[in-house]
Design a protein around this motif. Sequence first.
Motif: not given
Length: 429
Positions: A241-242, A422, A385-386, A419, A389, A238
């Motif tokens: 990806f972020a 994850q 990242a959160t 996401f 997501a 993640t």
Amino acid sequence: MDNFFKLKQNNTNIRTEMTAGITTFLTMAYIVVVNPAILYGAGVPFEQVFMATVISAVVGCLLMGLFANYPIAIAPGMGLNAYFASVVATQGLSYQVVFGAVFLAGILFILLSFTKLRETLIFAIPASLKYGITSGIGLFIAFVGLRNAGIVVPDEANIVGLGDITDPIIILTVVGLFITLILYVSKVQGALFFGMAATGIIAFFTGQLQFEGVVAAPPAPVFLDMDIAGVFSNGLFTVVFAFLLVTLFDTTGTMIGVAEQAGFMKDGKMPRAKEALLSDATATTVGSMFGTSPSTAYIESSSGVAAGGRTGLTSLTVAVLFIVSIFFTPIIQVIAGIPAITSPVLIIVGCFMMEGLARINWKAFEEAFPAFAVILAMPFTSSIATGIAIGFITYPLLKLVSGKGKDVHWIIYVFGFIFLIQMIFFPMH
């Protein structure tokens, strides 16, 4: 030089291009101080980040100038450096592992630059999510600035509260903030840079800043201080990806904005887009090898375009000035160590990043809420990242239940599902 950069064809000359390069450099020179200051807080040696920042900027600007022939400057991006520091702090990881994540994101970015998936990804992500993510990062780094200066402190009753406003550091931060704001609204070129300089001078006379020497031989760069295997063993997919996602559309958005301002866009498309994106992807990859967070195209390049810059000679000038900056390590290191000098920049840049909020359709709730959720999540969870997501999960879900599921690109559904899995099974801490 005229033939190589096509100066006459672009109605410009060497003097104009160099002036534009100096203008762009002054408006973005704050990154040489702020980036090492942020990553130093994550445990990365100051001199390592300083040299990596310069190397990354030089590589990006040289490639942009020589191969894409655009007056667009590249350097480690604001927001992603704060995210880098937060990943190291909240997940108990070594910075070497997170540099490994940046390196992998850079490699993926290079590969994407050669494929049509790059364009598909850029157009598939809805505008409301793009603006929400950029704005969320803006709030996040402004919060970092407030926290670093002690203006915002932990509070048992309310989680956060106001710090002691009589503290000399807070007073200097507020004074520095107002000086920089006055310079900016007075349309002084390089307002952030000169604001930092003015705050530094005040700090020197109030005894908060002491330095020995201004010029010194540049520090030795550190190469390959990263742990790629750690990315896989810690499951930091993640995070990769972020880094990739934010760098990709941040760079693309900035490049298109500057290209439109300079009159380069043709039929809604940007010529030599592949070369321009490759310049940034290479700068990110090289930067991670030396020790810095991802690079991006700088919106400050628009100041150089406003000064007449139309070719890669502008970017080349920026690269040369970044090289010159490596001889000023002593004073830069001292300035970066004082939050009151760097925090105003973080707060103001955070404001710049909120601009896209005006373009979100707030009356269409299925568009508005995912953007709102992203903006809310990033500063409150201290995780970019959160936030990403949550945006990718809520957007397709709301579209689906509101009967507009067909308007959503299949890639968004795929990302939303990934996401969701994850967040349930591999939550970010």
